[in-house]
Design an enzyme around this catalytic site. Structure first.
Site, mmCIF file in Angstrom:
data_model
loop_
_atom_site.group_PDB
_atom_site.id
_atom_site.type_symbol
_atom_site.label_atom_id
_atom_site.label_comp_id
_atom_site.label_asym_id
_atom_site.label_seq_id
_atom_site.Cartn_x
_atom_site.Cartn_y
_atom_site.Cartn_z
ATOM 1 N N SER A 208 5.065 -37.326 10.861
ATOM 2 C CA SER A 208 6.146 -37.106 9.878
ATOM 3 C C SER A 208 5.624 -36.461 8.600
ATOM 4 O O SER A 208 6.399 -35.863 7.853
ATOM 5 C CB SER A 208 6.870 -38.415 9.555
ATOM 6 O OG SER A 208 5.953 -39.375 9.072
ATOM 7 N N HIS B 28 0.807 -43.573 7.488
ATOM 8 C CA HIS B 28 -0.561 -43.042 7.447
ATOM 9 C C HIS B 28 -1.534 -44.213 7.304
ATOM 10 O O HIS B 28 -1.272 -45.179 6.579
ATOM 11 C CB HIS B 28 -0.757 -42.125 6.233
ATOM 12 C CG HIS B 28 -0.116 -40.770 6.359
ATOM 13 N ND1 HIS B 28 0.699 -40.401 7.411
ATOM 14 C CD2 HIS B 28 -0.185 -39.682 5.547
ATOM 15 C CE1 HIS B 28 1.101 -39.149 7.228
ATOM 16 N NE2 HIS B 28 0.582 -38.694 6.111
ATOM 17 N N CYS C 55 0.642 -37.615 -0.024
ATOM 18 C CA CYS C 55 0.867 -38.974 0.486
ATOM 19 C C CYS C 55 -0.439 -39.729 0.732
ATOM 20 O O CYS C 55 -0.540 -40.931 0.448
ATOM 21 C CB CYS C 55 1.707 -38.924 1.761
ATOM 22 S SG CYS C 55 1.281 -37.574 2.867
ATOM 23 N N ARG D 220 -4.786 -35.790 12.163
ATOM 24 C CA ARG D 220 -3.411 -36.058 12.613
ATOM 25 C C ARG D 220 -3.469 -36.912 13.880
ATOM 26 O O ARG D 220 -4.259 -36.623 14.794
ATOM 27 C CB ARG D 220 -2.709 -34.738 12.928
ATOM 28 C CG ARG D 220 -1.245 -34.901 13.259
ATOM 29 C CD ARG D 220 -0.369 -35.134 12.069
ATOM 30 N NE ARG D 220 -0.367 -34.010 11.174
ATOM 31 C CZ ARG D 220 0.001 -34.097 9.891
ATOM 32 N NH1 ARG D 220 0.364 -35.235 9.362
ATOM 33 N NH2 ARG D 220 -0.021 -33.030 9.127
ATOM 34 N N ARG E 110 17.917 -21.765 4.229
ATOM 35 C CA ARG E 110 17.796 -22.082 5.656
ATOM 36 C C ARG E 110 18.640 -23.289 6.079
ATOM 37 O O ARG E 110 19.248 -23.294 7.144
ATOM 38 C CB ARG E 110 16.311 -22.327 5.980
ATOM 39 C CG ARG E 110 15.942 -22.293 7.443
ATOM 40 C CD ARG E 110 14.428 -22.372 7.596
ATOM 41 N NE ARG E 110 13.836 -23.519 6.913
ATOM 42 C CZ ARG E 110 13.664 -24.702 7.460
ATOM 43 N NH1 ARG E 110 14.035 -24.916 8.696
ATOM 44 N NH2 ARG E 110 13.103 -25.692 6.756
HETATM 45 O O1 3JN Z 1 0.613 -33.810 6.709
HETATM 46 C C1 3JN Z 1 0.689 -34.748 5.934
HETATM 47 O O2 3JN Z 1 0.561 -35.905 6.323
HETATM 48 C C2 3JN Z 1 0.895 -34.496 4.513
HETATM 49 C C3 3JN Z 1 1.244 -33.075 4.273
HETATM 50 C C4 3JN Z 1 1.568 -32.637 3.099
HETATM 51 C C5 3JN Z 1 1.906 -31.251 2.851
HETATM 52 C C6 3JN Z 1 2.253 -30.419 3.892
HETATM 53 C C7 3JN Z 1 2.547 -29.087 3.671
HETATM 54 C C8 3JN Z 1 2.522 -28.566 2.411
HETATM 55 C C9 3JN Z 1 1.901 -30.752 1.537
HETATM 56 C C10 3JN Z 1 1.563 -31.651 0.408
HETATM 57 O O3 3JN Z 1 2.364 -32.516 0.050
HETATM 58 O O4 3JN Z 1 0.479 -31.497 -0.145
HETATM 59 C C11 3JN Z 1 2.186 -29.392 1.337
HETATM 60 C C12 3JN Z 1 2.139 -28.789 -0.028
HETATM 61 O O5 3JN Z 1 2.959 -29.154 -0.866
HETATM 62 O O6 3JN Z 1 1.280 -27.941 -0.227
#
Ligand code: 3JN
Length: 337
Positions: free
Chosen positions: A160, A245, A130, A238, A41
């Site tokens: 973010s 965060h 995170c 969120r 992509r």
């Molecule tokens: O939204 C956040 O602040 C953290 C999001 C993390 C995230 C978002 C989509 C897929 C992840 C993660 O790091 O756990 C994943 C994932 O890897 O499953």
């Protein structure tokens, strides 16, 4: 001359990928060949590393031939396919997605907290979510000093964390609402309107009513502390913040500890900073912590509702501490610097 390493970044066009490149540069990571990669992509776009422009290549199993360190942040599905391919070719993968985090064969590491786990790796090392990373840092010295029985956490997570599209969506919604408070908002990336709002859903819901993000915090914290007995409940929210965060964390320790002692322990822990002077109105906020490497802790106080209870407020740059910096710190340990 000391050894330099062939390093690839998979997901080089995303917010975390870009931050990974920045952190590699800032920390002067000994890079020989640099290879930015992405999925089909976004391959073809340009990124800069050490003043030189690179075209982002499309990842294929052969891309990892000759690579030694791979920082992955292109989503769990991409990691599932390419991390084993890279590891097979002797490229140590530090994976920022959830795909391998709970795999018993894969260490889950925050280098200041459980560096010993890195040694067990078989080619893949996982970066925590995170929200988990920034929480376990200041909790670690408390855990070591007096034990932790229970953690109740509410997060205030910036857009973010959900990617650059989510950040853009927040600003676009804000612009539309400033122009017309009755503007009709359709949410696309975040589940509901995020501008001037709060959304108590991060990632999908699971059967027990918790979201995946909340369950990640529970399971990952237990794995990092190597303690299945810690009781943990999380609510992940969120908030309309771009980067950084925040977490309101309530803990019950096994033995009593004073607030003064907690401040001293956290201040003495690597990469943690106590910003906590109620008399001066001092405490961390995400805007002040964005762009920084440290995890900031304030509002440390005794929980008046229970014995051995403590409350605190933990803030950190999610793209750095929770992702890019954590990955590069792991890579530094892997190569022994
Ligand atoms: O939204 C956040 O602040 C953290 C999001 C993390 C995230 C978002 C989509 C897929 C992840 C993660 O790091 O756990 C994943 C994932 O890897 O499953």
């Amino acid at each position: 001359m000391s050894k330099k390493y062939n390093v690839c970044v998979l997901g080089a066009t995303g917010m975390v990928g870009k931050e990974m490149i920045k952190v590699l540069e800032e920390r002067n990571f000994p890079v020989n060949k640099f290879l930015p990669l992405a999925s089909e992509r976004t391959a073809g776009s340009k990124v800069k590393f050490q003043g030189k422009e690179y075209t982002v290549g499309e990842a294929t199993p052969e891309s990892f031939e000759g690579m030694e360190i791979g920082l992955f942040s292109a989503g769990a599905k991409i990691s599932k396919i390419f991390a084993p391919e890279a590891a097979k070719r002797n490229c140590v993968v530090i994976d920022n997605t959830s795909h391998f985090r709970m795999d018993p064969e894969v260490p889950l590491v925050v280098p200041e907290v459980n560096p010993q786990a890195i040694k067990r790796h078989k080619g893949i090392i996982a970066n925590p979510n995170c929200s988990t990373a920034q929480m376990v840092l200041p909790l670690k010295p408390i855990y070591d000093a007096v034990g932790i029985e229970r953690i109740v956490v509410s997060t205030y997570q910036s857009t973010s964390g959900w990617g650059k599209e989510a950040v853009a969506e927040m600003f676009e919604q804000a612009k539309a609402l400033i122009a017309d408070p009755y503007a009709k908002i359709t949410a696309k990336y975040i589940f509901k309107q995020i501008a001037f709002n709060l959304v108590p859903q991060i990632d999908a819901f699971t059967d027990n009513g918790y979201t995946k993000e909340e369950i990640k915090m529970v399971n990952e914290t237990r794995k990092i502390f190597e303690d299945e007995n810690i009781q943990i409940s999380a609510t992940c929210v969120r908030v309309p913040v771009a980067i950084g965060h925040s977490e309101s964390v309530n803990i019950k320790t096994k033995k009593k500890i004073s607030v003064a002692e907690v401040r001293k322990l956290i201040a003495g822990f690597p990469t943690c900073v106590v910003l906590d002077d109620p008399a001066k109105g001092e405490y961390p906020t995400p805007v002040e912590c964005a762009g920084k490497n440290e995890t900031f802790v304030g509002r440390i106080r005794e929980d008046i509702s229970q014995a051995n209870g403590l409350d605190m407020w933990i803030v950190s740059d999610n793209l750095r501490r929770g992702a890019a910096l954590n990955a590069v710190l792991i890579a530094e340990k892997v190569i022994g610097i």
